[in-house]
Design a protein around this motif. Structure first.
Motif, PDB file in Angstrom:
ATOM      1  N   GLN A 164       0.851  -1.180   0.000  1.00 16.63           N
ATOM      2  CA  GLN A 164       0.000   0.000   0.000  1.00 16.63           C
ATOM      3  C   GLN A 164       0.896   1.242   0.000  1.00 16.63           C
ATOM      4  N   PRO A 165       0.408   2.393  -0.500  1.00 11.13           N
ATOM      5  CA  PRO A 165       1.239   3.603  -0.498  1.00 11.13           C
ATOM      6  C   PRO A 165       1.706   3.943   0.912  1.00 11.13           C
ATOM      7  N   PRO A 166       2.999   4.220   1.103  1.00 12.41           N
ATOM      8  CA  PRO A 166       3.507   4.539   2.438  1.00 12.41           C
ATOM      9  C   PRO A 166       3.105   5.947   2.871  1.00 12.41           C
ATOM     10  N   ALA A 167       3.201   6.192   4.145  1.00  8.30           N
ATOM     11  CA  ALA A 167       2.876   7.509   4.697  1.00  8.30           C
ATOM     12  C   ALA A 167       3.744   8.573   4.047  1.00  8.30           C
ATOM     13  N   GLY A 168       3.117   9.680   3.691  1.00  6.58           N
ATOM     14  CA  GLY A 168       3.842  10.787   3.099  1.00  6.58           C
ATOM     15  C   GLY A 168       3.841  10.803   1.581  1.00  6.58           C
ATOM     16  N   TYR A 169       3.394   9.705   0.978  1.00  5.38           N
ATOM     17  CA  TYR A 169       3.378   9.668  -0.485  1.00  5.38           C
ATOM     18  C   TYR A 169       2.171  10.427  -1.027  1.00  5.38           C
ATOM     19  N   GLU A 170       2.390  11.216  -2.075  1.00  9.48           N
ATOM     20  CA  GLU A 170       1.335  11.888  -2.814  1.00  9.48           C
ATOM     21  C   GLU A 170       1.517  11.591  -4.297  1.00  9.48           C
ATOM     22  N   VAL A 171       0.392  11.438  -5.007  1.00 16.59           N
ATOM     23  CA  VAL A 171       0.442  11.153  -6.431  1.00 16.59           C
ATOM     24  C   VAL A 171       1.222  12.251  -7.137  1.00 16.59           C
ATOM     25  N   GLY A 172       2.136  11.846  -8.005  1.00 15.32           N
ATOM     26  CA  GLY A 172       3.004  12.781  -8.708  1.00 15.32           C
ATOM     27  C   GLY A 172       4.428  12.764  -8.190  1.00 15.32           C
ATOM     28  N   MET A 173       4.607  12.207  -6.988  1.00 15.49           N
ATOM     29  CA  MET A 173       5.954  12.065  -6.433  1.00 15.49           C
ATOM     30  C   MET A 173       6.638  10.837  -7.034  1.00 15.49           C
ATOM     31  N   HIS A 174       7.975  10.837  -7.048  1.00 18.69           N
ATOM     32  CA  HIS A 174       8.676   9.577  -7.242  1.00 18.69           C
ATOM     33  C   HIS A 174       8.318   8.678  -6.058  1.00 18.69           C
ATOM     34  N   HIS A 175       8.096   7.417  -6.342  1.00 22.45           N
ATOM     35  CA  HIS A 175       7.501   6.532  -5.352  1.00 22.45           C
ATOM     36  C   HIS A 175       8.447   6.300  -4.174  1.00 22.45           C
ATOM     37  N   LEU A 176       7.967   6.650  -2.999  1.00 23.52           N
ATOM     38  CA  LEU A 176       8.753   6.460  -1.789  1.00 23.52           C
ATOM     39  C   LEU A 176       8.998   4.972  -1.560  1.00 23.52           C
ATOM     40  N   ASP A 177      10.128   4.661  -0.965  1.00 26.69           N
ATOM     41  CA  ASP A 177      10.496   3.271  -0.707  1.00 26.69           C
ATOM     42  C   ASP A 177       9.799   2.769   0.551  1.00 26.69           C
ATOM     43  N   PRO A 178       8.805   1.890   0.411  1.00 27.38           N
ATOM     44  CA  PRO A 178       8.115   1.378   1.600  1.00 27.38           C
ATOM     45  C   PRO A 178       8.970   0.424   2.422  1.00 27.38           C
ATOM     46  N   TYR A 179      10.106   0.000   1.869  1.00 24.46           N
ATOM     47  CA  TYR A 179      10.963  -0.967   2.544  1.00 24.46           C
ATOM     48  C   TYR A 179      12.350  -0.388   2.850  1.00 24.46           C
ATOM     49  N   ALA A 180      12.417   0.923   2.970  1.00 22.18           N
ATOM     50  CA  ALA A 180      13.707   1.588   3.188  1.00 22.18           C
ATOM     51  C   ALA A 180      14.372   1.143   4.483  1.00 22.18           C
ATOM     52  N   ALA A 181      13.579   0.707   5.463  1.00 21.40           N
ATOM     53  CA  ALA A 181      14.147   0.294   6.755  1.00 21.40           C
ATOM     54  C   ALA A 181      14.664  -1.141   6.751  1.00 21.40           C
ATOM     55  N   ASP A 182      14.446  -1.875   5.661  1.00 21.16           N
ATOM     56  CA  ASP A 182      14.920  -3.261   5.601  1.00 21.16           C
ATOM     57  C   ASP A 182      16.443  -3.318   5.695  1.00 21.16           C
ATOM     58  N   ALA A 183      16.939  -4.259   6.482  1.00 21.32           N
ATOM     59  CA  ALA A 183      18.380  -4.468   6.574  1.00 21.32           C
ATOM     60  C   ALA A 183      18.825  -5.474   5.514  1.00 21.32           C
ATOM     61  N   GLU A 184      19.975  -5.250   4.950  1.00 16.17           N
ATOM     62  CA  GLU A 184      20.561  -6.177   3.987  1.00 16.17           C
ATOM     63  C   GLU A 184      20.836  -7.509   4.675  1.00 16.17           C
ATOM     64  N   LEU A 185      20.399  -8.606   4.066  1.00 13.13           N
ATOM     65  CA  LEU A 185      20.611  -9.932   4.647  1.00 13.13           C
ATOM     66  C   LEU A 185      22.031 -10.433   4.404  1.00 13.13           C
ATOM     67  N   TYR A 186      22.498 -10.311   3.162  1.00 16.87           N
ATOM     68  CA  TYR A 186      23.845 -10.757   2.811  1.00 16.87           C
ATOM     69  C   TYR A 186      24.180 -10.233   1.423  1.00 16.87           C
ATOM     70  N   ARG A 187      25.429 -10.402   1.035  1.00 20.59           N
ATOM     71  CA  ARG A 187      25.886 -10.016  -0.291  1.00 20.59           C
ATOM     72  C   ARG A 187      26.402 -11.232  -1.044  1.00 20.59           C
TER      73      ARG A 187
END
Length: 445
Positions: A56-79
């Motif tokens: 679902q659209p994350p908080a703070g997103y408004e139509v016309g914006m570049h799409h905010l990352d809903p998973y920005a807080a995810d930690a990298e598991l491995y490389r």
């Protein structure tokens, strides 16, 4: 349940007398299968979660914006890099493994799996009807009994999977400005294009009678660099491209003339790509499937590009994204997902730089996420990748950036760079008359 699904798949592949499925299978859509035909449940290891309806659209997103990352807080598991690529080889497309092995500074940042794909309810409803009505016709070059939605949500062969990709929902119409980059000998050349697409098959209110063998209309005008500015192209795309060939016209500002292109399909080269991209690699694969034999290989868990919001964010300089040999790996996201694997082998009597292709198709959206490319000797020569996001304001799931790597000469092609342009307009008013040769001429004046 996964084993049960595999048995159904094998049984379906063994008998291809008809493409549509019966009500007993179709009723699974929206139950143990998602409305588009993916397995709703997660995997036994818990590394792939259940599908719960998409993002679902994350908080703070408004139509016309570049799409905010809903998973920005995810930690990298491995490389995955040159030090451990062998450990993950079974999870990687061949071309992606080759990319890691070839370039010491390229790696995969692997994150938790997020099943973000979703579509409007009307697409789900249409898919349910298609499941029991859609059929391949004309040796697989066309379909009947389907309009809007995924035509074959419970696929029985490889050609059906590819049709699902070609016709997956991308909105009703779109106006967008983005850039492509041709990277030769480590140096990128950028071309900016103002583009419009009018989709027919998936339009709201569409009926089978209204289709008239039309898939979409497409147009672009080059706005930079100056030497190419004003060059324009319009394409009218049929569903069955053997019955009615794709029509394309190109406008040249040098002589202010519109000319019909003799061909813009199969292995003909895309204009302005310095020979790096054939016509049929747009959107990972497009056009008639008739020159290949298609085989549904399996469904597997693979590491693939997914939820690529980091590379989509507004304001990132294109030279930060486009590296000398690959996209900047620090802006890319890979996840473990179940994908359909489809092999395409060139039929005898036809020529193409890609004698064989292996497609990795997302089960949740039917988007092609990666393609291994092989020459006539069976040698791996290229990799295509689609870095997708969920455009949750539509909603639909599609690429934000696409790449085609040439593994023999280290050159590559990028399309979709839009970080410093206005965000896509999915509500633009368009119609078929906007995609005629006359409209192309008017736009060039």
């Amino acid at each position: 349940m996964y084993r049960k699904f595999g048995i159904l798949l094998l049984a379906a592949c063994a008998s291809q007398a008809q493409a549509k499925v019966d009500d007993l299978q179709a009723v699974r859509l929206g139950q143990d299968l998602t409305p588009l035909g993916a397995e709703r449940a997660g995997n036994a290891a818990g590394t792939i979660p259940a599908w719960t309806g998409g993002v679902q659209p994350p908080a703070g997103y408004e139509v016309g914006m570049h799409h905010l990352d809903p998973y920005a807080a995810d930690a990298e598991l491995y490389r995955v890099d040159q030090s451990n690529v062998g450990q993950y080889a079974a999870l990687l497309p061949d071309g992606l493994r080759a990319l890691v092995e070839r370039y010491p500074d390229f790696h995969l940042r692997v994150f938790p799996t997020r099943r973000s794909a979703n579509n409007p309810q009307r697409i789900y409803d249409a898919t349910r009807l298609n499941a029991v009505n859609a059929e391949l016709i004309a040796n697989g070059n066309g379909i009947q009994g389907a309009f809007a939605g995924i035509p074959f949500p419970i696929p029985q062969d490889g050609m059906e999977v590819i049709w699902n990709h070609v016709l997956h929902y991308k909105g009703d119409q779109t106006h967008f400005i983005n850039n492509q980059a041709v990277v030769i000998n480590g140096s990128p050349t950028y071309i900016k294009r103002d583009r419009e697409v009018y989709y027919v098959y998936n339009r709201e209110g569409m009926t089978q009678a209204d289709l008239d063998n039309t898939s979409l209309y497409y147009k672009y005008r080059v706005t930079a660099p100056a030497k190419l500015s004003g060059t324009a192209l319009v394409v009218q795309d049929p569903l069955d491209q053997v019955l009615a060939v794709r029509k394309a016209w190109r406008y040249s500002p040098a002589d202010r003339r519109v000319r019909r292109l003799p061909s813009l399909a199969y292995d003909s080269l895309q204009p302005d790509t310095s020979g790096l991209a054939t016509a049929d690699v747009v959107d990972s694969f497009n056009g008639a499937p008739d020159r290949y034999e298609w085989k549904l290989v399996a469904k597997r868990e693979m590491l693939v590009p997914y939820n690529s919001y980091a590379v989509h964010q507004q304001g990132i300089a294109y030279d930060t994204i486009v590296g000398r040999r690959t996209l900047n790996p620090e802006l890319l996201r890979y996840e473990l997902h179940r994908v359909w694997i489809v092999d395409a082998t060139l039929r005898k009597g036809f020529s193409h730089p890609y004698d064989k292709r292996r497609f990795y198709v997302d089960e949740d959206s039917w988007s092609i996420l990666a393609v291994d490319l092989f020459d006539e000797k069976g040698e791996l020569i290229g990799l295509q990748e689609s870095h997708p996001i969920s455009y949750y304001d539509v909603p639909m799931f599609n690429s934000t950036v696409e790449t085609l790597y040439h593994l023999k000469d280290d050159n590559y092609f990028v399309d979709g760079l839009d970080n410093n342009e206005p965000m896509y307009d999915f509500g633009v008013r368009l119609g078929p008359r906007d995609f005629s040769p006359a409209a192309l001429r008017r736009g060039g004046n």
